[in-house]
Write an enzyme that holds these catalytic residues in place. Structure first.
Site, PDB file in Angstrom:
ATOM      1  CB  THR A   5      -0.848   0.078   1.279  1.00  8.36           C
ATOM      2  OG1 THR A   5       0.027   0.308   2.403  1.00  8.36           O
ATOM      3  CG2 THR A   5      -1.654  -1.172   1.480  1.00  8.36           C
ATOM      4  CG  ASP A   6       1.539   5.885  -0.979  1.00  8.38           C
ATOM      5  OD1 ASP A   6       2.511   5.883  -0.197  1.00  8.38           O
ATOM      6  OD2 ASP A   6       1.404   6.762  -1.856  1.00  8.38           O
ATOM      7  CE1 TYR A   7       5.368   7.040   5.758  1.00  6.53           C
ATOM      8  CE2 TYR A   7       3.359   7.490   6.975  1.00  6.53           C
ATOM      9  CZ  TYR A   7       4.733   7.405   6.924  1.00  6.53           C
ATOM     10  OH  TYR A   7       5.492   7.701   8.027  1.00  6.53           O
TER      11      TYR A   7
END
Ligand code: BGC
Length: 746
Positions: free
Chosen positions: A286-288
């Site tokens: 995932t992104d952050y």
């Protein structure tokens, strides 16, 4: 000539290790090892492999929270990012392979976006080179350096299509065009992953941000994305697919929702398209904290549910959110997430740890001598200089004021003339501003009078007087203006895309002196600069060029290098035209200056300030009329396609250097489908060639177009061609083209 030879030698050395890339497939034999390890793992240890944490930034480099170190020790955290330099990485890897029960090595990820220590131009700038070898070289050098500094995974390439310059992250991508974006995505993956995953100088690539992150409504970062499936598949999806087909081993989800579902919980995107349609075999990170953010998106009630949605959609690794770590065990107990689902995600991650060779040698990226010899080596710096000068775009050059004469007295003005820190741009890896060559340093030794004039921001004009006096005393004015690095990039959307502060005013005042004014732009997005375009004598778009910026700009200003860059993104006249891009759809009321009731503005032209593909040279080029042979593509009953790929159309054109110096031209080929079952763009890039021509020289260039170049999503959403007539347009930018018509037969 000498320099060219040098570059050739550098490229030869650096490329010695690249091969043609293809879809990543697990190597034979890996599965047995993965399964054997998996059989020994507890559920907690499995969830640990699905967890990625960042280290922090200390004053002298990265540091790690004690809690995270304990998580590594207990097996609760299997991967880290923002941890780099051999010493630091080795210490952490040691914890993983000496102090944990199963001794599984860590992945070390980092945003190596346009260089690690030797910083290259921002990706949008590199895209302006239209030079796939140069772009691949840049990615290769970045991987050579980063892998020598302990890293084995980069969060690159970013391949989001950017049609809205308000969105600050356009600086990280390849611009507005899908076809060019695909070619650049492939080049970057090849550069990053090198010869093969497992080579000591190769890293895992991570194509991001899947998907359509660049289409954030109103250009506001993290905002919602909504578009038709047709538009999505036609323009936004292809670069991710191209990167995956070039072998990208990992994919990062984006912050936005798509069709109402945040991407980190979007099964349609993560499983149906990515894995089932495209056959992607790597892992998805995932992104952050995007899993946590699904609560705020309002599609789940709490983080536990968010984790379930993500895992069931096809996410494998949770970046920084600690959702899997805190809730997934319970979700498994409740049957909300199946054990097989967890096992499959763990397998995908372990496979790549095996592919990298980390189980054989967890310290294979931890060699201090290599680190020392590789970072910022003269060859890397020279490569950066070459790529940088290729990325510069000459937008205006009245009266051939450029190149400058070495004996001219130059007034060097603007907030960026002495600057180093902004020139390495946003996402500058481990780049050090002190290593960066400023513009003033690049022009050292010439007859220069310097004055700052103004700051980037604010309304202070107290420096104008000295700047104007300097201009009056000089033969020519070079004024370096632009954006600060933090004005583009993530979370840096702007509603006003003119030059910040009083910089434009300063330029206009300098123009009033009557001296020739050369504007050197340094920025991360297309800017709206109609007044500057009207008044300045010359304009060079130099983006943020990185470590060798000053030298590369000097090479161009002084004519040691003839600029050949072309814009990868349209420059609008004003933000009111945004989103603006060359490949717009045909409307029922196309622009007609004599009719009010056509598609246009009442207060602004339709045409951009500078179109996609635009860029001048110190020489000029003329184009002959393109010729197509044959002028039709015969159908092929047997293969079921409309046109037979064995008999492509060859389109050739004469291009002549009509000026006085040698120069390179990016010859661009566009296609228009005149009648389709759905509306088609007014033109679409389908090829280009970069050609060097001596003064007076003509070359006949041939483009081979097969049936693929004419495919699109037809009325029934199948991807293919339709019979009918197509215009093939060739020219030096997307507006000035010459046309030949071809037919696709049934
Ligand atoms: C960005 C990503 C980046 C990640 C890790 C996020 O905020 O959107 O592009 O890779 O941080 O640094």
């Amino acid at each position: 000539m000498k320099k060219l030879k040098y570059l050739f030698l550098i490229a030869q050395a650096i490329f010695a290790g690249t091969v043609s890339a293809q879809l990543y497939k697990p190597s034979p034999g890996i599965e047995t090892k993965v399964n054997a390890l998996l059989a020994k793992m507890t559920l907690d240890e499995k969830i640990g492999q699905l967890t990625l944490y960042t280290t922090d930034w200390g004053s002298t480099g990265p540091t790690i929270r004690e809690g995270y170190k304990n998580d590594i020790r207990s097996g609760a955290c299997g991967n880290l990012f923002n941890s780099h330099t051999v010493g630091f990485v080795r210490d952490l890897q040691k914890v993983a392979v000496e102090e944990t029960r199963l001794k599984i090595p860590l992945l070390f990820g980092y945003d190596v976006i346009h260089g690690y220590k030797t910083i290259f131009p921002i990706p949008l700038g590199e895209a302006a080179s239209w030079d796939l070898e140069a772009i691949e070289l840049s990615a290769r050098v970045a991987a050579l350096e980063a892998s020598a500094a302990g890293l084995n995974w980069t969060f690159a390439p970013m391949v989001d299509i950017g049609r809205d310059p308000r969105w600050g992250r356009v600086m990280e991508g390849a611009g507005e065009d899908t076809w060019l974006g695909c070619r650049i995505a492939e080049a970057r993956v090849r550069g990053i992953q090198g010869k093969k995953i497992g080579s000591t100088d190769a890293m895992l690539a991570c194509v991001k941000h899947y998907a359509a992150y660049g289409a954030a409504t109103a250009g506001r970062d993290y905002n919602t994305v909504d578009m038709s499936e047709r538009f999505f598949r036609e323009y936004y999806l292809p670069p991710y697919k191209a990167a995956i087909e070039a072998g990208a081993a990992t994919v990062m989800t984006s912050f936005n929702d798509y069709d109402g579902v945040p991407v980190s919980g979007n099964k349609y995107l993560l499983t149906n398209i990515l894995r089932n349609e495209w056959g992607f075999k790597g892992f998805v990170v995932t992104d952050y904290t995007t899993i946590n953010e699904m609560v705020l998106h309002g599609v789940v009630a709490n983080e536990k549910e968010a984790g379930e949605l993500a895992l069931n959609a096809g996410v494998d690794m949770d970046m920084q959110g600690a959702v899997f770590q805190r809730f997934t065990k319970q979700s498994v107990k409740e049957g909300k997430v199946m054990r097989q689902q967890i096992d499959e995600a763990v397998r995908r991650i372990l496979r790549l740890k095996f592919e990298l060779g980390l189980f054989d040698d967890p310290y294979k990226f931890c060699d201090e001598n290599r680190e020392k010899a590789t970072l910022l080596s003269p060859a890397n710096r020279q490569a950066a200089r070459e790529v940088s000068r290729k990325s510069i775009v000459l937008l205006k050059n009245d009266k051939n004021v450029l190149p400058l004469q070495r004996n001219q007295r130059i007034a060097l003005i603007g907030p960026l003339v002495d600057n180093q820190s902004e020139l390495i741009g946003n996402w500058n890896g481990a780049g050090n501003a002190n290593d960066c060559v400023s513009l003033a340093a690049g022009l050292k030794g010439l007859n220069i009078i310097q004055a700052k004039g103004c700051e980037f921001e604010g309304s202070d004009k107290s420096g104008f007087e000295a700047a104007i006096a300097a201009a009056r005393s000089a033969d020519v004015v070079v004024v370096a203006v632009g954006e600060k690095a933090m004005m583009s990039g993530e979370a840096a959307s702007r509603t006003d895309i003119t030059l910040p502060g009083v910089q434009e005013e300063l330029i206009l005042e300098l123009c009033k002196t009557g001296k020739p004014v050369v504007v050197v732009l340094m920025n991360g997005r297309p800017l709206a600069i109609p007044n500057i375009a009207a008044n300045a004598t010359a304009i060079l778009e130099t983006w943020w060029l990185g470590t060798e910026a000053g030298n590369a700009i000097a090479d161009v200003l002084l004519g040691d290098y003839n600029p050949a860059g072309k814009l990868p993104m349209t420059f609008p006249r004003s933000v009111g035209q945004v989103p603006i891009y060359y490949n717009e759809k045909s409307t029922g009321r196309p622009f007609d200056p004599n009719s009010k009731w056509t598609s246009k503005y009442i207060d602004e032209a339709n045409a951009p300030l500078y179109p996609f593909g635009f860029g001048l040279s110190y020489t000029t080029f003329s184009y002959g009329t393109p010729v197509a042979k044959p002028s039709y593509l015969p159908g092929d009953e047997k293969s079921g396609t409309l046109a037979n790929p064995k008999y492509p159309v060859k389109v050739s054109v004469d291009v002549t250097n009509t000026g006085k110096v040698a120069g390179e031209e990016v010859v661009q080929l566009y296609v228009r489908d005149l009648v389709g079952s759905v509306t088609r763009p007014v033109k679409e890039l389908k090829g280009f060639q970069k050609v060097m021509l001596q003064p007076g020289e003509t070359k006949n260039l041939t483009f081979t177009l097969n049936e693929e170049a004419f495919r699109f999503y037809r009325r029934n959403m199948t991807f293919g061609t339709e019979p009918g007539e197509y215009d093939i347009m060739i020219g030096g930018n997307s507006q000035d083209v010459k046309t030949v018509r071809v037919r696709l037969e049934k």
